[in-house]
Write an enzyme that holds these catalytic residues in place. Structure first.
Site, PDB file in Angstrom:
ATOM      1  N   LYS A  87       0.844  -1.190   0.000  1.00 24.61           N
ATOM      2  CA  LYS A  87       0.000   0.000   0.000  1.00 24.61           C
ATOM      3  C   LYS A  87       0.882   1.244   0.000  1.00 24.61           C
ATOM      4  O   LYS A  87       1.897   1.284   0.692  1.00 24.61           O
ATOM      5  CB  LYS A  87      -0.901   0.002   1.244  1.00 24.61           C
ATOM      6  CG  LYS A  87      -1.665   1.316   1.506  1.00 24.61           C
ATOM      7  CD  LYS A  87      -2.711   1.619   0.455  1.00 24.61           C
ATOM      8  CE  LYS A  87      -3.375   2.986   0.682  1.00 24.61           C
ATOM      9  NZ  LYS A  87      -4.239   3.378  -0.463  1.00 24.61           N
ATOM     10  N   CYS A 107      -2.090   9.919  -6.524  1.00 27.76           N
ATOM     11  CA  CYS A 107      -3.201   9.718  -5.583  1.00 27.76           C
ATOM     12  C   CYS A 107      -4.254  10.807  -5.775  1.00 27.76           C
ATOM     13  O   CYS A 107      -3.952  11.985  -5.642  1.00 27.76           O
ATOM     14  CB  CYS A 107      -2.737   9.718  -4.131  1.00 27.76           C
ATOM     15  SG  CYS A 107      -4.161   9.612  -3.022  1.00 27.76           S
TER      16      CYS A 107
HETATM   17  O1  RRO Z   1      -5.618   5.741  -0.794  1.00 22.83           O
HETATM   18  C1  RRO Z   1      -6.270   6.176  -1.760  1.00 22.83           C
HETATM   19  O2  RRO Z   1      -7.288   6.845  -1.636  1.00 22.83           O
HETATM   20  C2  RRO Z   1      -5.838   5.928  -3.144  1.00 22.83           C
HETATM   21  C3  RRO Z   1      -4.545   6.139  -3.595  1.00 22.83           C
HETATM   22 BR1  RRO Z   1      -3.137   6.599  -2.461  1.00 22.83          BR
HETATM   23  C4  RRO Z   1      -4.255   5.989  -4.973  1.00 22.83           C
HETATM   24  O3  RRO Z   1      -3.128   6.179  -5.463  1.00 22.83           O
HETATM   25  N1  RRO Z   1      -5.280   5.640  -5.804  1.00 22.83           N
HETATM   26  C5  RRO Z   1      -6.527   5.437  -5.353  1.00 22.83           C
HETATM   27  O4  RRO Z   1      -7.414   5.129  -6.152  1.00 22.83           O
HETATM   28  N2  RRO Z   1      -6.791   5.577  -4.012  1.00 22.83           N
END
Ligand code: RRO
Length: 310
Positions: A44, A129
């Site tokens: 993650k 993100c």
């Molecule tokens: O954690 C998120 O909300 C998230 C991330 Br970091 C990302 O790069 N892509 C996404 O769809 N959700």
């Protein structure tokens, strides 16, 4: 049928692994991916300090895929670095650490710390993100991306990759490729992150489906397959000598085949993995092998990047 992939100086047992964000926040999830039919593991996206993420509900499944605004919930870089220190690299499945610092300095600290640890783990820096309120996606700002990559080169001595947002215009593909091509140690780009800031509406309740950002969130699944394939194919053409990791809309052997035909070296599974769990890897790999057998292909090299035009 040989589904193995030569990449980053090693041979992976297959081409499929998890998309960062899915089945990779907890050590038990990472180990479940590693011990499944997946060919690699990615963690993650980590921030320097642990984060709770956005308020729930923050993930919603639809008939065509998913919308999420998780907001970067993670245990903090030290947790994933500790996992990387204990990882069984002898299993033949590369370990990638996704990094998504809240600032450029945070990304540099994580890269320098990882470098000092001297591990075989490979960073995939998340430039895309879409879900932290007030924080634009880095990959849509070409000036900031240029500065970030120049700084990454000084902080990290080895090969690395970046996770890109989807682009929608040839001028943007070209501009981004020009920037990326100035960095020889940038070995791969992962295309694509979710299509940011979509809106899924529930007719019965006349409501949005997730709480953060008044319902805006990143789309995954069937919604994004054609956009993902366009990004894989365009960057495959524009980034000679770099590898493309395909991500977006893979739920069977057919979509994995499409990504590889468009040029992908490896293929990540996000929404489908979220819905099905790590058993998805064996199923998709078997379907890909069956499709290759029917077409007479014995290796991924036999058709990678060979998408025909009319
Ligand atoms: O954690 C998120 O909300 C998230 C991330 Br970091 C990302 O790069 N892509 C996404 O769809 N959700």
């Amino acid at each position: 049928i040989d589904l193995s992939v030569s990449w980053l100086g090693q041979t992976m047992p297959g081409c499929l692994y998890n998309a960062s964000g899915v089945w990779c926040r907890e050590e038990a999830e990472l180990e479940a991916v590693r011990t499944s039919a997946a060919a690699a593991v990615i963690s993650k996206s980590a921030t320097l300090s642990a984060r709770e993420g956005n308020p729930e509900p923050r993930y919603h499944r639809t008939a065509l895929g998913s919308i999420n605004s998780m907001g970067l919930p993670n245990h903090g870089f030290a947790y994933y670095l500790d996992y990387a220190r204990r990882y069984d690299y002898g299993c033949g499945k590369p370990l990638f650490l996704s990094l998504s610092g809240m600032t450029l300095d945070d990304n540099l600290i994580m890269l320098r710390t990882l470098a000092a640890a001297g591990l075989p783990a490979i960073p995939e820096v998340n430039l895309s993100c879409p879900n932290v309120p007030g924080k634009p996606q880095l990959g849509y700002d070409f000036v900031t991306t240029t500065e970030a990559l120049n700084a990454f080169d000084r902080a990290w001595p080895g090969r690395y990759g970046v996770k890109l947002p989807p682009y929608f215009d040839p001028a943007h593909f070209a501009a981004m490729a020009d920037i990326l091509n100035r960095h020889p140690r940038l070995a791969f780009v992962t295309c694509i992150n979710s299509i940011g800031n979509g809106l899924v509406v529930d007719v019965d309740s006349e409501s949005v489906t997730i709480k953060p950002k008044d319902g805006l969130g990143g789309l995954g699944g069937d919604y994004v397959l054609p956009t993902a394939l366009a990004n894989v194919r365009e960057f495959y053409r524009l980034l000679p000598g770099k590898d493309i990791v395909g991500c977006g809309g893979v739920k069977s052997g057919k979509e994995a085949f499409m990504h590889i035909l468009a040029g992908a070296r490896a293929v990540q599974v996000g929404t489908c993995l979220h819905h099905e769990g790590p058993a998805a890897f064996a199923r998709i790999a078997a379907e890909l092998a069956a499709l290759m057998l029917a077409k007479g292909y014995r290796s991924l090299e036999a058709f990678r990047g060979k998408l025909r035009t009319l």
